[in-house]
Structures are given as structure tokens and as C-alpha cells.
Design a protein around this motif. Sequence first.
Motif, PDB file in Angstrom:
ATOM      1  N   ASN A  21       0.826  -1.210   0.000  1.00 12.53           N
ATOM      2  CA  ASN A  21       0.000   0.000   0.000  1.00 12.53           C
ATOM      3  C   ASN A  21       0.864   1.265   0.000  1.00 12.53           C
ATOM      4  OD1 ASN A  21      -2.936  -0.691   0.114  1.00 12.53           O
ATOM      5  ND2 ASN A  21      -2.287  -1.892   1.864  1.00 12.53           N
ATOM      6  N   PHE A  22       1.979   1.221   0.704  1.00  9.10           N
ATOM      7  CA  PHE A  22       2.878   2.382   0.698  1.00  9.10           C
ATOM      8  C   PHE A  22       3.451   2.632  -0.700  1.00  9.10           C
ATOM      9  CE2 PHE A  22       4.004   2.239   5.500  1.00  9.10           C
ATOM     10  CZ  PHE A  22       2.862   2.967   5.770  1.00  9.10           C
ATOM     11  N   ARG A  23       3.809   1.554  -1.403  1.00 10.10           N
ATOM     12  CA  ARG A  23       4.313   1.721  -2.774  1.00 10.10           C
ATOM     13  C   ARG A  23       3.222   2.277  -3.683  1.00 10.10           C
ATOM     14  NH1 ARG A  23       7.300  -3.005  -1.408  1.00 10.10           N
ATOM     15  NH2 ARG A  23       5.560  -4.347  -2.056  1.00 10.10           N
ATOM     16  N   ALA A  24       1.967   1.776  -3.457  1.00 17.55           N
ATOM     17  CA  ALA A  24       0.864   2.301  -4.257  1.00 17.55           C
ATOM     18  C   ALA A  24       0.617   3.779  -3.951  1.00 17.55           C
ATOM     19  CB  ALA A  24      -0.402   1.489  -3.983  1.00 17.55           C
ATOM     20  N   LEU A  25       0.774   4.187  -2.707  1.00 15.07           N
ATOM     21  CA  LEU A  25       0.614   5.584  -2.351  1.00 15.07           C
ATOM     22  C   LEU A  25       1.694   6.452  -2.984  1.00 15.07           C
ATOM     23  CD1 LEU A  25      -0.363   5.317   1.436  1.00 15.07           C
ATOM     24  CD2 LEU A  25      -1.797   6.165  -0.422  1.00 15.07           C
ATOM     25  N   ALA A  26       2.926   5.956  -2.944  1.00 13.76           N
ATOM     26  CA  ALA A  26       4.022   6.728  -3.536  1.00 13.76           C
ATOM     27  C   ALA A  26       3.794   6.919  -5.037  1.00 13.76           C
ATOM     28  CB  ALA A  26       5.349   6.028  -3.268  1.00 13.76           C
ATOM     29  N   ASN A  27       3.420   5.834  -5.720  1.00 20.10           N
ATOM     30  CA  ASN A  27       3.163   5.945  -7.155  1.00 20.10           C
ATOM     31  C   ASN A  27       1.946   6.837  -7.436  1.00 20.10           C
ATOM     32  OD1 ASN A  27       5.307   4.194  -7.667  1.00 20.10           O
ATOM     33  ND2 ASN A  27       3.992   2.369  -7.554  1.00 20.10           N
ATOM     34  N   GLY A  28       0.920   6.726  -6.569  1.00 18.14           N
ATOM     35  CA  GLY A  28      -0.280   7.538  -6.784  1.00 18.14           C
ATOM     36  C   GLY A  28      -0.004   9.023  -6.634  1.00 18.14           C
ATOM     37  N   PHE A  29       0.795   9.397  -5.644  1.00 14.92           N
ATOM     38  CA  PHE A  29       1.105  10.819  -5.473  1.00 14.92           C
ATOM     39  C   PHE A  29       2.008  11.324  -6.603  1.00 14.92           C
ATOM     40  CE2 PHE A  29      -0.231  10.272  -0.980  1.00 14.92           C
ATOM     41  CZ  PHE A  29      -1.081  11.359  -0.890  1.00 14.92           C
ATOM     42  N   GLN A  30       2.867  10.451  -7.110  1.00 10.97           N
ATOM     43  CA  GLN A  30       3.676  10.859  -8.267  1.00 10.97           C
ATOM     44  C   GLN A  30       2.781  11.119  -9.480  1.00 10.97           C
ATOM     45  OE1 GLN A  30       6.668   7.887  -8.878  1.00 10.97           O
ATOM     46  NE2 GLN A  30       7.815   8.429  -7.003  1.00 10.97           N
ATOM     47  N   ARG A  31       1.804  10.253  -9.728  1.00 12.64           N
ATOM     48  CA  ARG A  31       0.892  10.473 -10.852  1.00 12.64           C
ATOM     49  C   ARG A  31       0.013  11.694 -10.600  1.00 12.64           C
ATOM     50  NH1 ARG A  31       0.272   4.831 -10.351  1.00 12.64           N
ATOM     51  NH2 ARG A  31      -1.771   5.158  -9.341  1.00 12.64           N
ATOM     52  N   LEU A  32      -0.357  11.891  -9.327  1.00 15.53           N
ATOM     53  CA  LEU A  32      -1.207  13.025  -9.003  1.00 15.53           C
ATOM     54  C   LEU A  32      -0.531  14.355  -9.322  1.00 15.53           C
ATOM     55  CD1 LEU A  32      -3.899  13.943  -7.699  1.00 15.53           C
ATOM     56  CD2 LEU A  32      -2.726  13.938  -5.494  1.00 15.53           C
ATOM     57  N   ASP A  33       0.785  14.390  -9.171  1.00 14.44           N
ATOM     58  CA  ASP A  33       1.519  15.625  -9.446  1.00 14.44           C
ATOM     59  C   ASP A  33       1.499  15.970 -10.929  1.00 14.44           C
ATOM     60  OD1 ASP A  33       2.937  17.837  -8.767  1.00 14.44           O
ATOM     61  OD2 ASP A  33       4.891  16.844  -8.812  1.00 14.44           O
ATOM     62  N   LYS A  34       1.253  14.931 -11.748  1.00 15.08           N
ATOM     63  CA  LYS A  34       1.256  15.161 -13.201  1.00 15.08           C
ATOM     64  C   LYS A  34      -0.146  15.427 -13.745  1.00 15.08           C
ATOM     65  CE  LYS A  34       5.248  12.106 -13.753  1.00 15.08           C
ATOM     66  NZ  LYS A  34       5.753  10.871 -14.393  1.00 15.08           N
ATOM     67  N   ILE A  35      -1.175  15.181 -12.937  1.00 11.48           N
ATOM     68  CA  ILE A  35      -2.551  15.401 -13.406  1.00 11.48           C
ATOM     69  C   ILE A  35      -2.888  16.882 -13.268  1.00 11.48           C
ATOM     70  CG2 ILE A  35      -4.975  14.836 -12.984  1.00 11.48           C
ATOM     71  CD1 ILE A  35      -4.079  12.126 -11.949  1.00 11.48           C
ATOM     72  N   LYS A  36      -3.448  17.448 -14.344  1.00 10.87           N
ATOM     73  CA  LYS A  36      -3.784  18.865 -14.352  1.00 10.87           C
ATOM     74  C   LYS A  36      -5.275  19.112 -14.085  1.00 10.87           C
ATOM     75  CE  LYS A  36       0.450  19.791 -15.356  1.00 10.87           C
ATOM     76  NZ  LYS A  36       1.324  20.369 -14.301  1.00 10.87           N
ATOM     77  N   ASP A  37      -6.113  18.153 -14.437  1.00 15.43           N
ATOM     78  CA  ASP A  37      -7.554  18.331 -14.266  1.00 15.43           C
ATOM     79  C   ASP A  37      -7.917  18.183 -12.778  1.00 15.43           C
ATOM     80  OD1 ASP A  37     -10.240  18.676 -15.088  1.00 15.43           O
ATOM     81  OD2 ASP A  37     -10.551  16.516 -14.920  1.00 15.43           O
ATOM     82  N   SER A  38      -8.648  19.159 -12.261  1.00 17.76           N
ATOM     83  CA  SER A  38      -8.973  19.154 -10.834  1.00 17.76           C
ATOM     84  C   SER A  38      -9.920  18.015 -10.467  1.00 17.76           C
ATOM     85  CB  SER A  38      -9.592  20.496 -10.426  1.00 17.76           C
ATOM     86  OG  SER A  38     -10.776  20.736 -11.178  1.00 17.76           O
TER      87      SER A  38
END
Length: 269
Positions: A21-38
Motif C-alpha cells: 500500500n505504501f508503494r501504491a501511495l508513492a506511485n499515486g502521489f507521483q501520478r497526481l503531481d502530473k494530473i492537471k484536471d482538478s
Amino acid sequence: MASDLPMSPQLEQIHGEIRDNFRALANGFQRLDKIKDSNRQSKQLEELTGKMRECKRLIKEFDRELKDEEGKNPPEVNKQLNDEKQSMIKELNSYVALRKTFMNSLGNKKVELFDMGAGVSEPTANDNVQVASSMSNQELINAGMKRMDETDQAIERSKQVVQQTVEVGTQTASTLKGQTEQMGRIVNELDTIQFSIKKASQLVKEIGRQVATDKCIMLFLFLIVCGVIAIIIVKIVNPNNKDIRDIPGLAPPAPARRLLYLRTPEPFQ
């Protein structure tokens, strides 16, 4: 380093799920930084929030298993496992802080009540999260003012309840004090009655003994009188009976009574 820790199969499985779950969180926040749509960012944050809730549950389960196995492990192993637990809690708190940062940047005006603290805490309603999304600033202010009014009213009601409780307690204390004094008087009266009953019992026993003694004396005298009367009757009926002694003070009966007639001498002619 964590993989080298001696763990039971159950602890190792829980630890592995937490790390996944921690790895999934790390990857999710990395992808979140690249998403522009609110909207997509909000959806991604909701998914990450679910992951964090799952991590919280697993850490609590890890802590329970650790406490169950604490007596079986050496102190050094327990210390290492507790250090690993604290490390996972800190890592989860870092993701919570990162989530708050993204929430503030999105401007969704969310009130975050998700707090892991220094250890694993008990869950509250809605997993300690209350979200006020899709609300304007004025609506948030109105909601806050309404909540403050409700809080003030609850405080006033609590004060009234406390005051009533104090009054009831005072009345109860006075009543109990009066009842205690009354019970004390009743106990004293019972002691007096018990003492009087004992004295009366002793007096009845004394009277009973005296009455019994008087009866015995009267019976003895009655027997003596009856015996004397019987002897007198026997002596009168059978005066020649030598088997019966004479009663002292009683003259023996005469063997024969002769009537002496005094003759008047005739005049001398």
C-alpha cells in the motif's frame, strides 16, 4: 532492513500488505503531481485516501498481532518490531500531510479530521474524515456559525445539567444525613429495648423461682398438717393402738370416762 526482521507468518503477511500500500501511495502521489484536471485530481485523492485508510487498518492489525506475540519474542526482537511499527506510522503520517498539501492546492475547502497521531488510534464515525466539498466561502462561514451556535447551546445545556446534578446531589446528601441520624436514633432505641427485655427476663426468672419456692413450702406445710390430722384421727378412733406414738403436746385419750355425779346431801331430818 525490514525484510530481515524475524516475524511470524501472520506478521510478515500484514507487513507485506502495508508495504504494498505504501508503494501504491508513492506511485499515486507521483501520478497526481502530473494530473492537471482538478476533477481527476480529486478522484485520485479519494483513491489515495482509501489506501491510507487501509494502511491505518493494517497497522492496527499489525500492532495487535505484535502484542499477542510479545511474550514469545526476545526483547531485542520486540524492540525492532516496535521501531518498524513506528516507522510505518511516520510514513503514513507523511502521506497524510502530503494529501493535505494537495487538498489545499486544489482549493476544495476540505476539513480534515483524519489524524493518526503518534500511535494507532481508534476509528471514529466516517473514519475520522469530514469533507465539506462543493461549498462556497459564505456557505462554509454560515455552517461554521451554525455549528458554533449549536456548540454554545450544548454548553449551556451541559451547565444546566451540571447545576441540576449538583442540586440533586446536595438534596440527596441532606436526605442521607437525616436518614443516618434517624437510623442512629433507632439503633439506640433498639439497644434500650433489648436491655429492658433482658432485665424483664431476669425479673421473670426471679419471680418464677420465688413462686416455685413458695409453692414447695406451702405443699410441705400442707403435707405436715395432713399427717398430723391423720394421726389425730387414728388415735381417736383406735386409742389402744400402740404402733402410733403420741403426738407431743397432745394428751393421751382416757381409757374410760366416768361421769361423776355430785349428789346433794339430803337434809337431816
